[in-house]
Write a protein that holds these residues in place. Sequence first.
Motif, PDB file in Angstrom:
ATOM      1  N   GLY A 319       1.056  -1.457  -0.063  1.00  0.00           N
ATOM      2  CA  GLY A 319       0.294   0.283   0.034  1.00  0.00           C
ATOM      3  C   GLY A 319       1.019   1.211  -0.090  1.00  0.00           C
ATOM      4  O   GLY A 319       0.670   2.000  -0.838  1.00  0.00           O
ATOM      5  N   ALA A 320       1.989   0.858   0.614  1.00  0.00           N
ATOM      6  CA  ALA A 320       3.137   2.360   0.850  1.00  0.00           C
ATOM      7  C   ALA A 320       3.391   2.288  -0.674  1.00  0.00           C
ATOM      8  O   ALA A 320       3.151   3.827  -0.951  1.00  0.00           O
ATOM      9  CB  ALA A 320       3.850   2.488   1.907  1.00  0.00           C
ATOM     10  N   ASN A 321       3.549   1.679  -1.059  1.00  0.00           N
ATOM     11  CA  ASN A 321       5.103   1.458  -2.366  1.00  0.00           C
ATOM     12  C   ASN A 321       3.584   2.123  -4.045  1.00  0.00           C
ATOM     13  O   ASN A 321       3.983   2.503  -4.385  1.00  0.00           O
ATOM     14  CB  ASN A 321       5.259   0.393  -3.113  1.00  0.00           C
ATOM     15  N   ARG A 322       2.017   1.203  -3.642  1.00  0.00           N
ATOM     16  CA  ARG A 322       1.009   1.880  -4.622  1.00  0.00           C
ATOM     17  C   ARG A 322       1.107   3.652  -3.969  1.00  0.00           C
ATOM     18  O   ARG A 322       0.920   5.133  -5.473  1.00  0.00           O
ATOM     19  CB  ARG A 322       0.038   1.522  -4.304  1.00  0.00           C
ATOM     20  N   ARG A 357      -6.244  -0.885  14.516  1.00  0.00           N
ATOM     21  CA  ARG A 357      -5.997  -1.051  12.736  1.00  0.00           C
ATOM     22  C   ARG A 357      -5.581  -2.575  12.354  1.00  0.00           C
ATOM     23  O   ARG A 357      -5.570  -3.560  13.226  1.00  0.00           O
ATOM     24  CB  ARG A 357      -4.953  -0.365  13.287  1.00  0.00           C
ATOM     25  N   ARG A 358      -5.656  -2.018  10.993  1.00  0.00           N
ATOM     26  CA  ARG A 358      -4.910  -3.881  10.128  1.00  0.00           C
ATOM     27  C   ARG A 358      -3.850  -3.126   9.582  1.00  0.00           C
ATOM     28  O   ARG A 358      -3.353  -1.872   9.111  1.00  0.00           O
ATOM     29  CB  ARG A 358      -6.085  -4.342   9.161  1.00  0.00           C
ATOM     30  N   PRO A 359      -2.863  -3.878   8.930  1.00  0.00           N
ATOM     31  CA  PRO A 359      -1.968  -3.373   8.732  1.00  0.00           C
ATOM     32  C   PRO A 359      -1.566  -2.368   7.794  1.00  0.00           C
ATOM     33  O   PRO A 359      -0.818  -1.699   7.534  1.00  0.00           O
ATOM     34  CB  PRO A 359      -1.045  -4.869   7.885  1.00  0.00           C
ATOM     35  N   LEU A 360      -3.015  -2.512   6.852  1.00  0.00           N
ATOM     36  CA  LEU A 360      -2.545  -1.205   5.922  1.00  0.00           C
ATOM     37  C   LEU A 360      -2.639  -0.572   6.191  1.00  0.00           C
ATOM     38  O   LEU A 360      -2.316   1.142   6.258  1.00  0.00           O
ATOM     39  CB  LEU A 360      -3.696  -1.119   4.577  1.00  0.00           C
ATOM     40  N   TYR A 361      -3.199   0.172   7.359  1.00  0.00           N
ATOM     41  CA  TYR A 361      -2.963   1.610   8.409  1.00  0.00           C
ATOM     42  C   TYR A 361      -1.677   2.614   8.356  1.00  0.00           C
ATOM     43  O   TYR A 361      -1.258   3.130   8.222  1.00  0.00           O
ATOM     44  CB  TYR A 361      -3.607   1.302   9.411  1.00  0.00           C
ATOM     45  N   TYR A 362      -0.402   1.342   8.742  1.00  0.00           N
ATOM     46  CA  TYR A 362       0.522   1.993   9.391  1.00  0.00           C
ATOM     47  C   TYR A 362       1.089   2.172   7.556  1.00  0.00           C
ATOM     48  O   TYR A 362       1.732   3.325   7.358  1.00  0.00           O
ATOM     49  CB  TYR A 362       1.621   0.767   9.526  1.00  0.00           C
ATOM     50  N   GLY A 363       0.743   1.208   6.015  1.00  0.00           N
ATOM     51  CA  GLY A 363       1.553   2.015   5.478  1.00  0.00           C
ATOM     52  C   GLY A 363       1.158   2.920   5.162  1.00  0.00           C
ATOM     53  O   GLY A 363       1.735   3.375   4.182  1.00  0.00           O
ATOM     54  N   THR A 364      -0.579   3.303   5.064  1.00  0.00           N
ATOM     55  CA  THR A 364      -1.035   4.330   4.393  1.00  0.00           C
ATOM     56  C   THR A 364      -0.802   5.467   5.515  1.00  0.00           C
ATOM     57  O   THR A 364       0.080   6.952   4.851  1.00  0.00           O
ATOM     58  CB  THR A 364      -2.334   4.042   5.365  1.00  0.00           C
ATOM     59  N   GLN A 365      -0.069   5.752   6.475  1.00  0.00           N
ATOM     60  CA  GLN A 365       1.231   5.916   7.428  1.00  0.00           C
ATOM     61  C   GLN A 365       1.913   6.767   7.208  1.00  0.00           C
ATOM     62  O   GLN A 365       2.260   7.767   6.688  1.00  0.00           O
ATOM     63  CB  GLN A 365       1.371   5.766   9.019  1.00  0.00           C
ATOM     64  N   PHE A 366       2.500   5.632   6.572  1.00  0.00           N
ATOM     65  CA  PHE A 366       3.751   5.454   6.033  1.00  0.00           C
ATOM     66  C   PHE A 366       3.669   6.727   4.846  1.00  0.00           C
ATOM     67  O   PHE A 366       4.847   7.852   4.986  1.00  0.00           O
ATOM     68  CB  PHE A 366       5.174   4.681   5.986  1.00  0.00           C
ATOM     69  N   GLY A 367       2.799   6.480   3.451  1.00  0.00           N
ATOM     70  CA  GLY A 367       2.928   7.405   2.607  1.00  0.00           C
ATOM     71  C   GLY A 367       2.189   8.189   2.992  1.00  0.00           C
ATOM     72  O   GLY A 367       2.663  10.078   2.317  1.00  0.00           O
TER      73      GLY A 367
END
Length: 463
Positions: A319-322, A357-367
């Motif tokens: 998700g962060a990469n997308r 939260r699910r894992p994608l939450y943290y990826g979104t925070q990174f982005g």
Amino acid sequence: MNRRDLLGTLAVTGSGLLLPRVAMARTPAIRLTFDPKRTGPTIPRDFVGLSFERAQLSNPGYFSPTSRVFVSLVRGLSPSGVIRLGGSSGEHTRYVGDRIIPPAFEIHGPEHNKLNREGLNVSTLALQNLRGFLDATGWTCLYGLNLAHATPDEAAREAVDVTRILGQRLVALQIGNEPDAFRNRYRPANWGPADYLAEWDRFHSAIVAAVPGARFAGPAISNKLDYLTAFAAVAKRYPDIAMLTGHYYAMGPAGSPEATLDRLKVPEAKTATFKQAGYDAVTAARQVSGLPYRMAEGNSCWDGGKVGVSDVHAASVWGANRMLDWARRGWIGINWHGGGYGNYSPIVGTPTKGFTRRPLYYGTQFGQRFDGATFLATSAPEVPYFDHYALRKDGRDHIVLVNQGDGPVTVELPATPEPGVTILTGPAAAARDATSLTSRKRRPVRTVTVPPVTAMDFTVARR
């Protein structure tokens, strides 16, 4: 194995992480360069978004300013994001105005779309609570109207109240959800882009007559790019269209054996709804229409997401990469679809049982860390499942390294970074509830190693 034996098999990377010495020896080393004078798109401050089923408004208590944990989690993703309401349930949800209908359910996530299609409604009470929720989070709303089963007059009546109640929190109205999937479902077999545009125009005219100054977005396609191309071609006739929108799912359906963790990280999975050629179509549509493009609904695997794929650590790094890849292409935002207990949802839960939260939450925070940043040109040898970005934000240059692969990647940075690094990582690609996003102290050395399924953000000194 005792501690001495264990440490004998490990090596400390430039980031301060421990990796097996054998893996370190096999790590490909690449040299990364960037040009701080060659700039690209700037990421909008409201780039981050969430997408929910419009049927969720059947329970007026779901979006509520009194839901403090939910409000806090949404604010944790962005101080100024966009909530989109739509989904396939939106075409089965009717507007009931001031009527109070006891909700038949507490949540309506993507996992309920094929189960709950009766009694779906939106009331002014739900809209008022939604406005309070938006005010509490600082977010705005992209609001979907029913095209499949409503009349133009019914859509206009709803638009009047939506515009009045949401006020400045309303970004735009979207007429219909995935019209390219209407054929043989809601419309005849020969229904196509021209028929859609004619129907959209009738709805648009009725809404504008009732709500002068209304703003619109569309066409919210699933995967048939000819609908996007056709919409873009006529968009200049409608100065009130604010943006183009479409959907993206990396794989699907959730029950497909093709939907796997290995396929999630490839640029174009066999079952992806959006193929690589779609990027050129989006670019052409933007040029023809003069409008920006937003990915208004999407995620890893359509049909609610897949256990072991959409709800694990690998989905966070994906998700962060997308997000960064789409932003570098000039897209103005993403809306991760979810809600309820959808496997791919960044936030899951209910008002009575609580939210988490699910894992994608943290990826979104990174982005989201790079909202407002401007891209800089980068160059490096190609490594499978490895991506790199350079961005400038608030006068500081960042180098972002994203490794979705199974092995570590060693990189020589273009300059010595400042001490410290922000890391999105986890113990394994398939790990649940173990993703972490942290800032750590780190020795300022140019050669760094990115562990498997990890994203890292370095700040480099200006040269």
